[in-house]
Design an enzyme around this catalytic site. Sequence first.
Site: not given
Length: 467
Positions: A80-81, A148
């Site tokens: 989702e990120h 990330e």
Amino acid sequence: MMAFRRFSRNSAPRFSRCVSQVLAEPTAWNQAPVVVSTLPNGVRVATKETFGEVASVGVYLNAGSRNETKATSGTSFALEHLASCGTAKRPKDKLETEIESIGASLDVSAGREQTAFTMSLLKGDVAQGVDILSDLVLTPGIAAFGKEKANIIRKADTKDAPTRQVIEDRLHACAFRDCSLSLPTVGPFEGLETLSEAELKAYVAANWTSENMVIAAAGPMKHEELVKLASAKFGSVKAGTPPPVAEKPYFCGAELVYRNDEMGPLAYISVGFEAVPWKSGDAVTFMVMQHIIGNYKRNVGVVPGSISGNRTINAVANKMGVGCAEEFQAFNRFYRDTGMFGFYIVADEVAVEHAIGELMFGCNLMSFSITDEEVERAKRELKASLFSAPTSAEAACKDLGTQVLAYNRGLPASEMILRIDAIDSEEIKRVAWKYLNDAEVSTTALGPLHGMPQYYALRQQTVMHRY
């Protein structure tokens, strides 16, 4: 008088188990029908054409935290990120610029069983929207995970999740402890720190497959146009290997209590019963039962709880003359092969026992004493909640995607109304007796809980002591 009542009840038309296809036809109610097609590779395409200038299109996947394991917990959260970090074709800056240039909005969400990518845009930009969605879903930015990962872990650790969602996660962890349905959706995630790029790719390859994918659109969009766009962008999606036959998750009657007398005056409690899956014939009855219990928030609403016609709300608002809960809410959660029905309470520490007792009594009472007036009121409130909800193209698109994943078809409002109207007090008693009376309960609580009843006392409250 009793003979007349029996005659009236027996002579009234009943639709409880077989709804007329003619009466449920959307066009008979002047509604736009849902059209569903299946591409050769198994991807389903669904549209609901309406009038307007704004359309919404989305990709909905039958995959979520339930498809993870303890070792890979947090995979859905990470994906989702990563959706906002761009792809190889569209880096983050280019993705944001392209979405802004057409005045669109992108929403990505991951739940227990479903993941959704939804875009709202002008009707002339649907083709570009489908292209962006296909890029995000078919070539997700997993390559950026290494860069990330620290941000994702920090986001999971510092995310200010609502207490309601935290309690729901803990209730699932308590009730379905031996199943992946217990894994969290808001964190903390046990497997996030050790999660690897290879595990993300394996999750996507196993679950983001053609048979788990629905392309849905709502708004001024022709079905044939969306089928053509979906065929071009998603026609190459491969089918996954058939999953092994899974056993129905075991519902465990237990408690998971986090007592902290220093976190403030309010306690947060949730109690759940095992319920039914999406396709169960008793699912609509559970929806009505949810509104029989209702929801309440102190000093909110047109009608004060102290004079409410809802028996449970009235009892909670008048307990001890001042009320025993700040708020409560009954809930339903439907899944593929099981479900959960229950309630969530926020109460002062000195009123915890009273609040739980009133809600448990309200649930128990549905098995024995429920009036037609209460059922009719709940049915009206259910219809209002279903058809007074946001009517935007985005909301309609999300509902459509969820329905096709759950039922493999769109559920017309006309059919839902007929199914709701078919329920009476005897049906409520039958379903409540079958699933709630003398049934296992799972509970979790957080806060100052010195008034929390012992689990065996809570379990005793699922039966009616008449003498």
